[in-house]
Write an enzyme that holds these catalytic residues in place. Structure first.
Site, short mmCIF file in Angstrom:
data_model
loop_
_atom_site.label_atom_id
_atom_site.label_comp_id
_atom_site.label_asym_id
_atom_site.label_seq_id
_atom_site.Cartn_x
_atom_site.Cartn_y
_atom_site.Cartn_z
N GLY A 1 0.81 -1.21 0.00
CA GLY A 1 0.00 0.00 0.00
C GLY A 1 0.84 1.26 0.00
O GLY A 1 2.03 1.23 -0.29
N SER B 1 4.05 6.44 -7.85
CA SER B 1 4.22 6.21 -9.29
C SER B 1 5.01 4.94 -9.59
O SER B 1 4.83 4.33 -10.65
CB SER B 1 4.91 7.41 -9.94
OG SER B 1 4.13 8.56 -9.79
N HIS C 1 4.73 2.08 -7.93
CA HIS C 1 3.75 1.00 -7.91
C HIS C 1 2.86 1.06 -9.15
O HIS C 1 2.47 0.02 -9.70
CB HIS C 1 2.87 1.09 -6.66
CG HIS C 1 3.63 0.95 -5.37
ND1 HIS C 1 4.00 2.04 -4.61
CD2 HIS C 1 4.10 -0.13 -4.70
CE1 HIS C 1 4.63 1.64 -3.53
NE2 HIS C 1 4.71 0.31 -3.56
N GLN D 1 7.68 -8.14 8.51
CA GLN D 1 8.79 -7.41 7.90
C GLN D 1 9.25 -6.23 8.74
O GLN D 1 10.14 -5.50 8.33
CB GLN D 1 8.40 -6.93 6.50
CG GLN D 1 8.33 -8.04 5.49
CD GLN D 1 7.84 -7.56 4.14
OE1 GLN D 1 6.81 -7.98 3.65
NE2 GLN D 1 8.61 -6.68 3.52
N GLY E 1 9.48 -4.56 -8.07
CA GLY E 1 10.31 -3.42 -8.44
C GLY E 1 11.79 -3.71 -8.27
O GLY E 1 12.21 -4.37 -7.30
N GLN E 2 12.60 -3.19 -9.18
CA GLN E 2 14.05 -3.34 -9.11
C GLN E 2 14.64 -2.59 -7.92
O GLN E 2 15.72 -2.91 -7.46
CB GLN E 2 14.67 -2.83 -10.42
CG GLN E 2 16.20 -2.87 -10.47
CD GLN E 2 16.76 -4.27 -10.39
OE1 GLN E 2 16.25 -5.18 -11.03
NE2 GLN E 2 17.83 -4.45 -9.61
N ASP F 1 13.89 -2.63 -4.80
CA ASP F 1 14.15 -3.60 -3.72
C ASP F 1 14.92 -4.78 -4.30
O ASP F 1 14.42 -5.91 -4.40
CB ASP F 1 12.83 -4.06 -3.10
CG ASP F 1 12.11 -2.92 -2.40
OD1 ASP F 1 12.75 -2.22 -1.61
OD2 ASP F 1 10.91 -2.74 -2.66
N GLN G 1 15.44 -8.08 -2.26
CA GLN G 1 14.19 -8.83 -2.18
C GLN G 1 13.89 -9.49 -3.52
O GLN G 1 13.46 -10.66 -3.56
CB GLN G 1 13.05 -7.90 -1.79
CG GLN G 1 11.68 -8.58 -1.80
CD GLN G 1 10.58 -7.68 -1.34
OE1 GLN G 1 10.39 -7.47 -0.16
NE2 GLN G 1 9.82 -7.12 -2.28
N ARG H 1 8.45 5.81 2.01
CA ARG H 1 9.08 6.46 3.16
C ARG H 1 9.50 7.90 2.87
O ARG H 1 9.82 8.65 3.79
CB ARG H 1 10.30 5.65 3.61
CG ARG H 1 9.96 4.26 4.13
CD ARG H 1 11.20 3.47 4.50
NE ARG H 1 10.86 2.15 4.99
CZ ARG H 1 10.64 1.85 6.26
NH1 ARG H 1 10.73 2.80 7.17
NH2 ARG H 1 10.34 0.63 6.63
#
Length: 605
Positions: free
Chosen positions: A340, A344, A346, A370, A468-469, A471, A474, A508
């Protein structure tokens, strides 16, 4: 713990705090050599709590003291310190401590330049300016900040006053002070408002009615935290909340007061926390928002105006995805897992998934596994309605927004996916257990998002999941998990989306001040420096890039390296003097103010 010894103490500011702390230091056998007092009230306070101590001018106090205690208002502190520095008043080796909650030792830089030693000693209590405060100090905690070598001195001074010292990092002082002010100052406002309402309806002694209730509530909250949540909001009693809001609206309308606004703000915050604990479902949060008169909630509530559909259970998700595949005669399904607070970046994930699949499901779930810190979990933004609007605009078909107990029935899972050695480095070293929690929930979401039916031609639908790149670690771990555990899904990486100034988009970023956001740009500049060297087939010279980051005082670097994209093993050491060739990944993590940021740039030359 180091005892600073008998000191000559000067008190600048005989307000409620300064006079009491001066008396406490005097009781600890330090000699109070002088106190400044301007108003009649402060002079009386000094004579009562510090009898026999001369009232002196500020410069005289500084000249006579080994420890100067600055007990002045926050807004006056910087100007006072700088002014005395211009006069050459500060002395090498002199201890200078202020009592401000907001500031650490950074504001005392002028005294550091003069060779004096800065300390921040903030008592976390409310002062009356009377002798009973000396007794209250025995149960008090001080938030202290000092250079590492001087921290034992600050601790010893606090212990000598009978209190408990707790070290607060310089960068965390404002949040520390906000927490204390929010709890104590605003509690007074809430109690005053409640008393006002009770008096209005004829209760002669609101204090007698509220006292037992508030004392028990405070004890429960301190002992049990959010487990102590109760009342109509936490129970989802929408009718009661709506009745409260209407009654307060009518009351405030006649009295011109502020009770309704305070009730609305606290009820919304309570609802979000109840939702985080799985006590309220997403639709209940929306209903409570409507009951409180929240326009944003009402706008988001009108889901009929959107093509997108919201589901909150795994059964609904499977049924709806099967229906969508059948109605669209689809042969592929995409999954976009998110926590959530969408931006942009996401939206780019959703856009890519929609372009490549017949049916797209997005998940919105703030995963408690997490978060190593409950505070970080609580402050993570929850913006379901706005998120759905973003996803709807990109053409996503279905949003799965489960409660915590839907994903983890019965509490936190006993069996989890482990990230193994690959998850113990870089981000994993700084956030132990983070990737175990991430992989556990991703594994569950990948299973939840499996197409609920056959493709239009009777075959098994193609299944893709989009990450997404930004992270990068992950992403590498998810790819490895899918291969190692034979998940029937293709993992599709989507490039990092950046603002015009180069800062990687992150949920963040909203917590950065204007100054901190400007400082954070050094991360992408350093990455571009490494990227340009790699593209030019030059040695990477990581040291220069690290120096660039460290030149920004608001940025605290955690790590910066070039690694293998699949194994995350370091490569930069091999490219100090020889040209970089092949594939790599420049990764960086740093704390900017209160916010931890990560970024990376793929290298291919």
């Amino acid at each position: 713990m180091v005892r600073p010894g008998r000191l000559g103490v000067g008190i600048i500011g005989a307000g409620k705090v300064g006079a009491v702390l001066g008396a406490a230091l005097r009781a600890a056998e330090h000699a109070v050599v002088g106190v400044s007092a301007v108003s009649e009230a402060s002079r009386e306070r000094a004579e009562t709590l510090l009898p026999g101590v001369p009232i002196l001018g500020i410069q005289d106090i500084v000249e006579r003291s080994e420890l100067v205690l600055l007990a002045v208002p926050d807004d006056a502190l910087g100007e006072l310190v700088a002014g005395l520095a211009k006069l050459g008043a500060w002395q090498p080796g002199q201890l200078v401590a202020h009592t401000s909650g907001r500031f650490g030792v950074g504001i005392l830089q002028p005294i550091r330049t003069a060779g004096a030693i800065p300390l921040a000693l903030h008592p976390a209590m409310t002062f009356t300016g009377m002798s009973l405060d000396l007794t209250r100090l025995m149960d008090c905690t001080f938030g202290i900040t000092a250079d590492a070598a001087m921290l034992p001195i600050a601790q010893a001074l606090v212990v000598e006053m009978g209190a408990e010292p707790v070290a607060i990092a310089e960068a965390d002082r404002t949040l520390y002070h906000a927490a204390l002010a929010h709890s104590s100052n605003h509690m007074v406002t809430l109690v005053a408002q409640a008393s006002q309402l009770l008096r209005e309806i004829g209760v002669e002694s609101p204090e007698s009615m509220l006292g037992p209730l508030l004392r028990a509530t405070l004890e429960n909250a301190l002992a049990s935290g959010e487990s102590a949540l109760t009342g109509p909001v936490a129970r989802g009693d929408v009718g009661t909340v709506a009745a409260h809001a209407q009654a307060l609206k009518e009351y405030d309308g006649g009295a011109g007061g502020d009770v309704l606004a305070a009730y609305q703000a606290m009820a919304r915050a309570t609802a979000r926390r109840a939702g985080n604990r799985g006590l309220l479902r997403p639709e209940q949060l929306t209903d409570i928002g409507e009951a409180l008169g929240n326009r944003a909630h009402r706008a988001g509530r009108n889901l009929k105006s959107m093509a997108i559909k919201l589901v909150t259970t795994t059964a609904e998700l499977r049924t709806e995805s099967a229906r969508l595949l059948a109605s669209k005669r689809g042969t592929s399904q995409g999954l976009v897992p998110t926590m959530g607070a969408l931006h942009s970046g996401h939206a780019a994930l959703a856009r890519t998934a929609v372009a490549e699949n017949d049916v797209v499901v997005a998940t919105i779930f703030v995963n408690p596994l997490q978060f190593g810190d409950a505070v970080d979990l609580d402050r993570y933004p929850r913006t379901l309605e706005a998120d759905m609007a973003i996803l709807d605009a990109e053409g996503v078909d279905l949003v799965f927004a489960p409660a915590v107990d839907e994903v983890y029935p019965g509490g936190q899972p006993l069996v989890r996916v482990t990230a193994g050695p690959l998850g113990g480095k870089w981000e994993g070293a700084s956030r132990p257990g983070h990737f175990d929690g991430a992989l556990t929930v991703v594994a569950k979401l990948l299973h939840y998002g499996l197409p609920g039916g056959a493709a239009a031609d009777g075959s098994i639908p193609v299944y893709r999941a989009y990450f997404g790149q930004k992270d990068a670690q992950q992403l590498a771990l998810v790819k490895r998990m899918v291969v190692d555990l034979n998940f029937p899904v293709e993992i599709v990486p989507v490039p990092t989306v950046r603002d015009d100034d180069g800062l990687a988009l992150s949920s963040r970023n909203r917590f950065l001040s204007v100054e901190e956001r400007g400082a954070a740009l050094v991360l992408s500049r350093a990455l571009r420096l490494i990227e340009s060297r790699a593209n030019a087939h030059e040695p990477l010279d990581l040291d220069s890039a690290v120096a660039l980051v460290q030149s920004q005082p608001l940025v605290e670097l955690d790590y910066f390296d070039v690694v293998d994209p699949a194994t995350l093993e370091p490569l930069a050491e091999n490219c100090k003097e020889t040209p970089f060739r092949g594939e790599g990944l420049a990764i960086i993590a740093a704390k900017v103010g209160p916010v931890r940021l990560i970024d990376n740039v793929p290298l291919n030359s």
